[in-house]
Write a protein that holds these residues in place. Structure first.
Motif, PDB file in Angstrom:
ATOM      1  N   ARG A   1       0.837  -1.204   0.000  1.00  0.00           N
ATOM      2  CA  ARG A   1       0.000   0.000   0.000  1.00  0.00           C
ATOM      3  C   ARG A   1       0.865   1.246   0.000  1.00  0.00           C
ATOM      4  O   ARG A   1       1.637   1.485   0.934  1.00  0.00           O
ATOM      5  CB  ARG A   1      -0.929   0.012   1.211  1.00  0.00           C
ATOM      6  N   ASP A   2       0.729   2.069  -1.037  1.00  0.00           N
ATOM      7  CA  ASP A   2       1.621   3.232  -1.135  1.00  0.00           C
ATOM      8  C   ASP A   2       1.393   4.221   0.008  1.00  0.00           C
ATOM      9  O   ASP A   2       2.318   4.939   0.405  1.00  0.00           O
ATOM     10  CB  ASP A   2       1.523   3.907  -2.497  1.00  0.00           C
ATOM     11  N   ARG A   3       0.194   4.235   0.584  1.00  0.00           N
ATOM     12  CA  ARG A   3      -0.057   5.196   1.656  1.00  0.00           C
ATOM     13  C   ARG A   3       0.690   4.833   2.946  1.00  0.00           C
ATOM     14  O   ARG A   3       0.777   5.640   3.863  1.00  0.00           O
ATOM     15  CB  ARG A   3      -1.542   5.319   1.941  1.00  0.00           C
ATOM     16  N   ASP A   4       1.232   3.627   3.015  1.00  0.00           N
ATOM     17  CA  ASP A   4       2.006   3.218   4.192  1.00  0.00           C
ATOM     18  C   ASP A   4       3.468   3.624   4.110  1.00  0.00           C
ATOM     19  O   ASP A   4       4.222   3.424   5.056  1.00  0.00           O
ATOM     20  CB  ASP A   4       1.920   1.704   4.372  1.00  0.00           C
ATOM     21  N   TYR A   5       3.881   4.169   2.967  1.00  0.00           N
ATOM     22  CA  TYR A   5       5.272   4.571   2.789  1.00  0.00           C
ATOM     23  C   TYR A   5       5.447   6.025   3.210  1.00  0.00           C
ATOM     24  O   TYR A   5       4.713   6.901   2.772  1.00  0.00           O
ATOM     25  CB  TYR A   5       5.716   4.347   1.337  1.00  0.00           C
ATOM     26  N   ASN A   6       6.446   6.265   4.070  1.00  0.00           N
ATOM     27  CA  ASN A   6       6.637   7.576   4.663  1.00  0.00           C
ATOM     28  C   ASN A   6       7.575   8.473   3.856  1.00  0.00           C
ATOM     29  O   ASN A   6       7.435   9.695   3.878  1.00  0.00           O
ATOM     30  CB  ASN A   6       7.217   7.418   6.072  1.00  0.00           C
ATOM     31  N   TYR A   7       8.557   7.864   3.215  1.00  0.00           N
ATOM     32  CA  TYR A   7       9.570   8.642   2.512  1.00  0.00           C
ATOM     33  C   TYR A   7       9.610   8.205   1.054  1.00  0.00           C
ATOM     34  O   TYR A   7       9.571   7.017   0.749  1.00  0.00           O
ATOM     35  CB  TYR A   7      10.953   8.432   3.154  1.00  0.00           C
ATOM     36  N   TRP A   8       9.700   9.212   0.169  1.00  0.00           N
ATOM     37  CA  TRP A   8       9.659   8.954  -1.265  1.00  0.00           C
ATOM     38  C   TRP A   8      10.830   9.636  -1.959  1.00  0.00           C
ATOM     39  O   TRP A   8      11.214  10.765  -1.610  1.00  0.00           O
ATOM     40  CB  TRP A   8       8.353   9.492  -1.862  1.00  0.00           C
ATOM     41  N   GLY A   9      11.370   8.951  -2.964  1.00  0.00           N
ATOM     42  CA  GLY A   9      12.371   9.554  -3.833  1.00  0.00           C
ATOM     43  C   GLY A   9      11.692  10.363  -4.921  1.00  0.00           C
ATOM     44  O   GLY A   9      10.464  10.371  -5.046  1.00  0.00           O
ATOM     45  N   GLN A  10      12.487  11.000  -5.749  1.00  0.00           N
ATOM     46  CA  GLN A  10      11.955  11.941  -6.732  1.00  0.00           C
ATOM     47  C   GLN A  10      11.524  11.283  -8.042  1.00  0.00           C
ATOM     48  O   GLN A  10      10.884  11.937  -8.841  1.00  0.00           O
ATOM     49  CB  GLN A  10      12.999  13.030  -7.023  1.00  0.00           C
ATOM     50  N   GLY A  11      11.858  10.047  -8.257  1.00  0.00           N
ATOM     51  CA  GLY A  11      11.443   9.362  -9.479  1.00  0.00           C
ATOM     52  C   GLY A  11      12.503   9.397 -10.560  1.00  0.00           C
ATOM     53  O   GLY A  11      13.263  10.353 -10.681  1.00  0.00           O
ATOM     54  N   THR A  12      12.514   8.323 -11.352  1.00  0.00           N
ATOM     55  CA  THR A  12      13.413   8.247 -12.497  1.00  0.00           C
ATOM     56  C   THR A  12      12.624   7.688 -13.681  1.00  0.00           C
ATOM     57  O   THR A  12      11.862   6.734 -13.529  1.00  0.00           O
ATOM     58  CB  THR A  12      14.663   7.393 -12.173  1.00  0.00           C
TER      59      THR A  12
END
Length: 121
Positions: free
Chosen positions: A104-115
């Motif tokens: 579940r993406d809503r459980d992830y606290n920290y995100w990178g900027q994407g590639t």
């Protein structure tokens, strides 16, 4: 606390890429790491994730057998090896960190900027 995703690019169908997710400001091995992707006009979808504890992994059916997630705790980096790439794999790929392995993406606290990954002939 930052995550940096890299390794994207343009590749022909059937080709390979290896994405990297490097952490700064915290220790990646304390977290489960997930890879997500979002194609234009589509919702973000989970691709793969790996636990912090026992190394258990999850793969979406669409990438099972083609993608491999791994972690190198010494380098504070998680990788996503992508083989046999298809045009439908084209998307922006993001890595994210969570306290436990989850799809579940809503459980992830920290995100990178994407590639950006583009698969095209």
């Amino acid at each position: 606390v930052q995550l940096q995703a890299s390794g994207g690019g343009l590749v022909q169908p059937g080709g390979s890429l290896r994405l990297s997710c490097a952490a700064s400001g915290f220790t990646l091995d304390d977290y489960a790491i997930g890879w997500f992707r979002q194609a234009p006009g589509k919702e973000r979808e989970g691709v793969s994730c790996i636990s912090s504890s026992d190394g258990s992994t999850y793969y979406a059916d669409s990438v099972k057998g083609r993608f491999t997630i791994s972690r190198d705790n010494a380098k504070n980096t998680v990788y996503l090896q992508m083989n046999s790439l298809k045009p439908e794999d084209t998307a922006v790929y993001y890595c994210a960190a969570a306290s436990r392995i989850t799809t579940r993406d809503r459980d992830y606290n920290y995100w990178g900027q994407g590639t950006q990954v583009t698969v095209s002939s």
